[in-house]
Motif scaffolding. Structure first.
Motif, short mmCIF file in Angstrom:
data_model
loop_
_atom_site.label_atom_id
_atom_site.label_comp_id
_atom_site.label_asym_id
_atom_site.label_seq_id
_atom_site.Cartn_x
_atom_site.Cartn_y
_atom_site.Cartn_z
N TYR A 19 7.95 18.05 41.81
CA TYR A 19 7.11 18.11 40.60
C TYR A 19 6.54 16.74 40.26
CZ TYR A 19 5.46 18.45 35.88
OH TYR A 19 4.64 18.38 34.79
N ASN A 20 7.39 15.71 40.24
CA ASN A 20 6.95 14.40 39.80
C ASN A 20 5.97 13.74 40.75
OD1 ASN A 20 8.32 13.16 37.21
ND2 ASN A 20 9.84 14.50 38.15
N GLU A 21 6.16 13.92 42.05
CA GLU A 21 5.21 13.32 43.00
C GLU A 21 3.85 14.01 42.90
OE1 GLU A 21 5.77 10.66 44.47
OE2 GLU A 21 7.95 10.48 44.55
N HIS A 22 3.86 15.33 42.75
CA HIS A 22 2.58 16.03 42.58
C HIS A 22 1.92 15.63 41.27
CE1 HIS A 22 0.01 19.46 41.28
NE2 HIS A 22 -0.41 19.37 42.52
N ARG A 23 2.73 15.57 40.23
CA ARG A 23 2.18 15.18 38.93
C ARG A 23 1.65 13.75 38.99
NH1 ARG A 23 -0.70 17.23 35.16
NH2 ARG A 23 0.17 17.24 33.05
N GLY A 24 2.34 12.92 39.78
CA GLY A 24 1.92 11.53 39.91
C GLY A 24 0.53 11.38 40.47
N TYR A 25 0.27 12.00 41.62
CA TYR A 25 -1.05 11.77 42.23
C TYR A 25 -2.17 12.50 41.51
CZ TYR A 25 -1.10 16.16 45.13
OH TYR A 25 -1.12 17.45 45.59
N THR A 26 -1.85 13.63 40.86
CA THR A 26 -2.91 14.30 40.10
C THR A 26 -3.20 13.54 38.79
OG1 THR A 26 -1.24 15.82 39.18
CG2 THR A 26 -2.51 16.58 41.08
N ALA A 27 -2.17 12.91 38.21
CA ALA A 27 -2.39 12.10 37.01
C ALA A 27 -3.19 10.84 37.35
CB ALA A 27 -1.05 11.73 36.38
N ILE A 28 -2.93 10.27 38.52
CA ILE A 28 -3.66 9.06 38.92
C ILE A 28 -5.15 9.36 39.07
CG2 ILE A 28 -3.95 7.35 40.79
CD1 ILE A 28 -0.92 7.53 41.18
N ASP A 29 -5.49 10.59 39.38
CA ASP A 29 -6.91 10.96 39.43
C ASP A 29 -7.60 10.66 38.09
OD1 ASP A 29 -6.90 11.82 42.06
OD2 ASP A 29 -6.43 13.89 41.54
N ARG A 30 -6.88 10.86 36.97
CA ARG A 30 -7.44 10.55 35.66
C ARG A 30 -7.61 9.05 35.49
NH1 ARG A 30 -7.05 14.12 31.71
NH2 ARG A 30 -8.92 13.00 31.07
N VAL A 31 -6.65 8.28 36.03
CA VAL A 31 -6.74 6.82 35.95
C VAL A 31 -7.93 6.32 36.75
CG1 VAL A 31 -5.53 4.65 36.37
CG2 VAL A 31 -4.24 6.68 35.70
N ILE A 32 -8.11 6.86 37.95
CA ILE A 32 -9.24 6.48 38.80
C ILE A 32 -10.55 6.79 38.10
CG2 ILE A 32 -10.45 7.01 40.96
CD1 ILE A 32 -7.68 7.36 42.26
N GLU A 33 -10.59 7.94 37.44
CA GLU A 33 -11.79 8.33 36.69
C GLU A 33 -12.09 7.28 35.61
OE1 GLU A 33 -13.16 11.95 33.64
OE2 GLU A 33 -11.31 12.12 34.82
N ALA A 34 -11.04 6.82 34.92
CA ALA A 34 -11.23 5.82 33.87
C ALA A 34 -11.66 4.48 34.44
CB ALA A 34 -9.94 5.67 33.07
N ILE A 35 -11.06 4.08 35.56
CA ILE A 35 -11.40 2.79 36.18
C ILE A 35 -12.85 2.78 36.63
CG2 ILE A 35 -10.95 1.28 38.16
CD1 ILE A 35 -8.02 2.17 37.97
#
Length: 230
Positions: A19-35
């Protein structure tokens, strides 16, 4: 009985990591969007975050393959077992999916807070892996040991870009309050949620993989340095 205890512990541990690894990379997509929306765009920072995202995806796929080799699905755990989920909810009053990316871009204080949250989460992950590599039950599973060694190798490059970004702006890497919250979330999972899940007799298993609706399909996973597929 001992074998049941060992099997349940490992599969529950693996389920939380799935769960956490999947949540990690999908959450990072939001960070990349912000960057990408920030001006000026820092290409080196973006590249480091994209590597972080790729590593999280790799880790997820290794745990997925571990379950596939066992012939079972992970237990069904949700955001209550997600470290980054809980951290973001407490620090921003919003779920990851509902974070306002525009607000993160326009308000430096919010983006700095997000960087601190991610860096603390990754450092916590590294500490946990160090503990698990010494755990007698985990040490009995050679494949899991290889997975955790890979995660331990990857983790420092995950918190480094966020902390470097903060340091370039003369911003503290974390506050005492954020460290307290990080410790609380970890203790809550370790001493409350994990025992409850372990003792729940009819704990259901997932019927589909976390990435079933992801845009990218799973790839073959080879353990670096192991010389053979996982």
């Amino acid at each position: 009985m001992i074998q049941w205890f060992r099997r349940r512990y490992l599969e529950l541990l693996g389920s939380i990591y799935v769960y956490n690894e999947h949540r990690g990379y999908t959450a990072i997509d939001r960070v990349i969007e912000a960057i990408k929306a920030r001006t000026p765009l820092d290409p080196c920072f973006l590249s480091a975050i994209e590597k972080h995202r790729a590593d999280e995806r790799k880790h997820y796929e290794m745990f997925r393959r571990w379950f596939q080799l066992r012939g079972v699905m992970p237990f069904s755990v949700d955001r209550t077992c997600g470290h980054i989920d809980r951290f973001v909810e407490i620090m921003f009053g919003s779920s990851i999916d509902d974070l306002d990316t525009t607000d993160l871009v326009e308000r430096d204080a919010l983006f700095e807070r997000l960087c601190r949250v991610i860096a603390l989460t990754e450092r916590r992950g590294y500490q946990q892996v160090e503990t698990l590599l010494r755990h007698p039950i985990v040490r009995g599973d050679a494949t899991l040991m290889r997975i955790f060694r890979i995660i331990r190798r990857d983790e420092p490059s995950h918190w480094a870009p966020y902390e470097a970004w903060l340091e370039r702006r003369s911003v503290h890497r974390s506050t005492w309050w954020e460290r307290c919250i990080d410790g609380f979330i970890h203790s809550e999972l370790l001493f409350l949620k994990l025992p409850i899940l372990f003792l729940t007799p009819q704990l259901k298993r997932r019927t589909a993989w976390c990435d079933a609706n992801d845009a990218t399909a799973p790839t073959a996973i080879t353990l670096a340095g192991a010389g053979a597929p996982l």
